[in-house]
Design a protein around this motif. Structure first.
Motif, short mmCIF file in Angstrom:
data_model
loop_
_atom_site.label_atom_id
_atom_site.label_comp_id
_atom_site.label_asym_id
_atom_site.label_seq_id
_atom_site.Cartn_x
_atom_site.Cartn_y
_atom_site.Cartn_z
N TYR A 16 0.88 -1.25 0.00
CA TYR A 16 0.03 0.02 0.07
C TYR A 16 0.95 1.32 0.09
O TYR A 16 1.87 1.23 0.79
N PHE A 17 0.55 2.28 -0.79
CA PHE A 17 1.22 3.43 -0.90
C PHE A 17 0.31 4.55 -0.63
O PHE A 17 -0.85 4.77 -1.31
N CYS A 105 11.27 -7.08 -6.13
CA CYS A 105 9.72 -7.16 -6.46
C CYS A 105 8.96 -6.15 -7.13
O CYS A 105 7.77 -6.35 -7.57
N LEU A 106 9.48 -4.90 -7.17
CA LEU A 106 9.04 -3.63 -7.58
C LEU A 106 9.04 -3.65 -9.18
O LEU A 106 10.00 -4.08 -9.89
N PRO A 107 7.68 -3.12 -9.88
CA PRO A 107 7.90 -2.78 -11.24
C PRO A 107 8.66 -1.55 -11.61
O PRO A 107 9.26 -1.05 -10.62
N THR A 160 3.64 4.83 -17.64
CA THR A 160 4.45 4.99 -16.67
C THR A 160 3.83 5.01 -15.27
O THR A 160 4.39 5.12 -14.21
N TRP A 161 2.45 4.84 -15.15
CA TRP A 161 1.82 4.82 -14.11
C TRP A 161 1.95 3.39 -13.29
O TRP A 161 2.09 2.38 -14.10
N VAL A 162 1.93 3.53 -11.92
CA VAL A 162 2.21 2.01 -11.56
C VAL A 162 1.10 1.87 -10.31
O VAL A 162 0.72 2.72 -9.48
N VAL A 173 0.24 -1.73 -5.13
CA VAL A 173 1.28 -2.34 -6.10
C VAL A 173 1.57 -3.79 -6.00
O VAL A 173 1.94 -4.17 -4.90
N SER A 174 1.34 -4.54 -7.00
CA SER A 174 1.34 -5.83 -6.86
C SER A 174 2.61 -6.47 -6.38
O SER A 174 3.49 -6.00 -7.23
N ILE A 175 2.85 -7.31 -5.84
CA ILE A 175 4.02 -7.93 -5.44
C ILE A 175 3.92 -9.45 -5.20
O ILE A 175 2.94 -9.73 -4.63
#
Length: 222
Positions: A16-17, A105-107, A160-162, A173-175
């Motif tokens: 969660y961001f 893990c991050l995109p 470019t959106w995440v 953000v899915s991980i």
């Protein structure tokens, strides 16, 4: 984090961001005062007026609503202060990972950086990067030893959106949890049944990682 937030992490398989202006620190995204004192030196040839500085400040303040942050604490061991500050009961957990695991893990199109702690009255911050203010905080927060993952929605290019929106206040953000999580610690003074519950829930979500009792519960020797 509280146990409910941990279950949400397991259920969504996502970090969660939070929107930066909702993190609770009025200085999020702010610039040191010296940046305004020396504005004419930073931008030679540009008119320095009160109106110019006001518009620049308003733009930066609005920009905070386009920045989303996921926060981590960097330390070699557990911090009693962090447990006390960030959980509301002893029915809580801490996820242990590493920088390498997190970064892997991050995109694309996210920024990862350690927060630097500065004096906003006397220090100066280069203005070559719009994200730079979001990896700086006041020295009063040095105890957090924070690592941040940052999403910027400044660009209108959707490629470019995440992540996915959570109303207007956050993004997820899915991980891959198996890749991210190294261990899960249960909060100090939590009852024995709580650790069993954490193991059970992790098992249901097929997260096979050690559940560790807090070292702060170890008995002293007199």
């Amino acid at each position: 984090m509280d146990f409910t937030k941990f279950v949400s992490l397991l259920d969504l398989h996502a970090l969660y961001f939070a929107r930066s202006d909702l993190l609770g620190d009025l200085f999020e995204g702010a610039m040191p005062r010296d940046n305004f004192r020396f504005h004419s030196l930073l931008y030679p040839g540009l008119p320095v007026t009160a109106e110019t500085i006001k518009r620049l400040s308003e733009r930066r303040e609005l920009f905070r609503k386009q920045i989303y942050v996921n926060c981590w604490h960097m330390n070699e061991r557990e911090s009693a202060a962090m447990w006390n500050l960030y959980v509301r009961s002893n029915e809580a957990i801490a996820v242990q990972s590493t920088y390498e695991r997190l970064h892997t893990c991050l995109p694309p199109h996210v920024y990862v950086g350690a927060v630097q702690y500065i004096d906003y009255e006397n220090d100066f911050l280069p203005e070559d990067d719009l994200l730079r203010p979001f990896i700086h905080k006041r020295k009063s927060f040095e105890h957090e030893r924070e690592l941040r993952v940052i999403i910027s929605l400044e660009s209108e290019d959707e490629e470019t959106w995440v992540g996915y929106t959570v109303g207007s206040i956050g993004r997820t953000v899915s991980i891959k949890l198996e890749d991210l999580v190294e261990k899960v610690y249960v909060a100090p003074t939590s009852p024995a049944w709580f650790a069993d519950l954490v193991r059970s829930v992790m098992s249901k979500y097929r997260l096979d990682k050690p559940v560790v009792l807090s070292c702060l519960d170890e008995k002293p020797v007199f």
